[in-house]
Every structure is written in C-alpha cells, then in structure tokens.
Design an enzyme around this catalytic site. Structure first.
Site, PDB file in Angstrom:
ATOM      1  N   ASP A   1       1.336  -1.341  -0.167  1.00 50.11           N
ATOM      2  CA  ASP A   1      -0.067  -0.247  -0.108  1.00 50.11           C
ATOM      3  C   ASP A   1       0.586   1.533  -0.169  1.00 50.11           C
ATOM      4  O   ASP A   1       2.173   0.966  -0.556  1.00 50.11           O
ATOM      5  CB  ASP A   1      -0.690  -0.192   1.343  1.00 50.11           C
ATOM      6  CG  ASP A   1      -0.131   0.162   2.180  1.00 50.11           C
ATOM      7  OD1 ASP A   1       0.976   0.434   2.884  1.00 50.11           O
ATOM      8  OD2 ASP A   1      -1.239   0.473   3.733  1.00 50.11           O
TER       9      ASP A   1
ATOM     10  N   CYS B   1       3.845  -3.104   4.066  1.00 47.97           N
ATOM     11  CA  CYS B   1       2.804  -1.530   4.116  1.00 47.97           C
ATOM     12  C   CYS B   1       3.868  -1.131   5.718  1.00 47.97           C
ATOM     13  O   CYS B   1       4.527  -0.524   5.410  1.00 47.97           O
ATOM     14  CB  CYS B   1       1.124  -2.017   4.683  1.00 47.97           C
ATOM     15  SG  CYS B   1       1.386  -3.716   6.216  1.00 47.97           S
TER      16      CYS B   1
ATOM     17  N   THR C   1       3.398  -0.552   8.790  1.00 48.88           N
ATOM     18  CA  THR C   1       4.432  -1.651   9.665  1.00 48.88           C
ATOM     19  C   THR C   1       4.208  -2.933   9.700  1.00 48.88           C
ATOM     20  O   THR C   1       5.152  -4.011   9.984  1.00 48.88           O
ATOM     21  CB  THR C   1       3.398  -1.596  10.466  1.00 48.88           C
ATOM     22  OG1 THR C   1       2.319  -2.491  10.399  1.00 48.88           O
ATOM     23  CG2 THR C   1       3.078  -0.361  11.431  1.00 48.88           C
TER      24      THR C   1
ATOM     25  N   HIS D   1      12.356 -22.550   9.605  1.00 52.08           N
ATOM     26  CA  HIS D   1      11.551 -23.543  10.441  1.00 52.08           C
ATOM     27  C   HIS D   1      10.309 -23.351  10.151  1.00 52.08           C
ATOM     28  O   HIS D   1       8.948 -24.364  10.148  1.00 52.08           O
ATOM     29  CB  HIS D   1      11.231 -22.005  12.038  1.00 52.08           C
ATOM     30  CG  HIS D   1      12.626 -22.880  12.208  1.00 52.08           C
ATOM     31  ND1 HIS D   1      13.059 -22.508  13.215  1.00 52.08           N
ATOM     32  CD2 HIS D   1      14.157 -23.352  12.143  1.00 52.08           C
ATOM     33  CE1 HIS D   1      13.790 -22.811  14.231  1.00 52.08           C
ATOM     34  NE2 HIS D   1      14.436 -23.614  13.361  1.00 52.08           N
TER      35      HIS D   1
ATOM     36  N   HIS E   1      10.162 -29.920  11.898  1.00 46.91           N
ATOM     37  CA  HIS E   1       8.785 -27.837  11.157  1.00 46.91           C
ATOM     38  C   HIS E   1       8.296 -28.697  10.279  1.00 46.91           C
ATOM     39  O   HIS E   1       6.535 -27.853  10.002  1.00 46.91           O
ATOM     40  CB  HIS E   1       9.573 -27.294  11.332  1.00 46.91           C
ATOM     41  CG  HIS E   1      10.937 -27.022  11.850  1.00 46.91           C
ATOM     42  ND1 HIS E   1      11.029 -26.424  12.639  1.00 46.91           N
ATOM     43  CD2 HIS E   1      12.231 -26.715  11.574  1.00 46.91           C
ATOM     44  CE1 HIS E   1      11.960 -25.797  13.708  1.00 46.91           C
ATOM     45  NE2 HIS E   1      12.596 -26.514  12.647  1.00 46.91           N
TER      46      HIS E   1
END
Ligand code: RB5
Length: 146
Positions: A8, A65, A67, A98, A133
């Site tokens: 964004d 974005c 954050t 992982h 994993h």
C-alpha cells in the site's frame, strides 16, 4: 526465483527500492503496485499477491505496508499462505528455515532501506529445514483443509 511484490502507500517507496535490489540479485519480479503517491487499502494488495503465490504463479511474495502487520493479516487469509512479518533479519531467516514462509511482509515505516535489503537477502537465501518443522506446518495446513 519468480517473486511477486506489492504494497500500500505505507510501503511504496521502500518497495520500489527493493524491486531494484532483488532484480540485481538475479530474480524476476512482478510488481502488483501501488504507484508512489497513490493510496490503496492494504488488504486488496495483500490478498492479490497471496492469491498469485497460492496459485503457484510465483515462488514467493514480498509485501509491505506501514508496519507489515495489516498486509500480512490479509495475506494469511488466503489458503496455503504462510506470511511472516519480518522487520528484522533473524526473523527473516527463520521465517524460511522453520516456517517455510511463502510470503514475508515488511513495514515501510519501521525499517530503513539497508535493513530491508538484508531482510530480503536473508529470506531469499535461506533454506527450509523440514524435519521436525514439517509436522507443525502440516497441523496448520490440515486445519486449513488444504
Ligand atoms: C496505512 O496508513 C497503514 O495503516 C498501513 O500501511 C499498515 O501499517 C497497516 O497495518
């Protein structure tokens, strides 16, 4: 690798810088926007990139974005997507090793461009370890039903 990218307005400038960097690394990048100066709702971009990765059209995705959080939440709604917020280098590496993350998200308002390049480089150069994993990822995909 074929890499899908998108952001964004909160991640647009950093995304443009990273596209050049990733191409210099020898990868093929498809950019799903947005243009600098244009506003966008991060879920639309996150879901679009995630759908493209889930369909197998790309090896992985890198989305941004402000954050890295909102766009990752949106991307993770798409079946088969494991999107990790990676605003530092250790998480970027472990997201692949992982979690076999097929998308990473970065916060354009959180990290500077040199750290972001290190994040991308660690992620793209890391290898999924499998082993113990794999069953953990299977629990997630069984829950998703895919
Ligand atoms: C947009 O202003 C901002 O909310 C968005 O980029 C992101 O940080 C949301 O998680």
């Amino acid at each position: 690798m074929k890499i899908a990218m998108g952001s964004d307005h909160g991640g647009a400038e950093l995304r443009i810088e990273l596209i050049d960097y990733i191409k210099e690394m020898g990868h093929e990048v498809t950019d799903f926007g947005v243009k600098i100066g244009e506003k966008a709702d991060y879920p639309n971009i996150g879901i679009k990139v995630a759908e493209e990765v889930a369909k197998g059209n790309f090896d992985c995705g890198i989305i941004l974005c402000g954050t890295g959080i909102g766009i990752s939440i949106a991307a993770n709604k798409v079946k088969g997507i494991r999107c990790a917020v990676t605003n530092e280098v250790f998480s970027a590496k472990m997201a692949k090793v992982h979690n076999n993350a097929n998308i990473i998200s970065i916060g354009g308002r959180v990290v500077g461009s040199e750290v972001a390049k290190m994040i991308v480089s660690e992620y793209l150069n890391a290898e999924y370890e499998g082993g113990r994993h794999a069953n953990r990822l299977k629990i997630i995909s069984d829950y998703e039903g895919c």
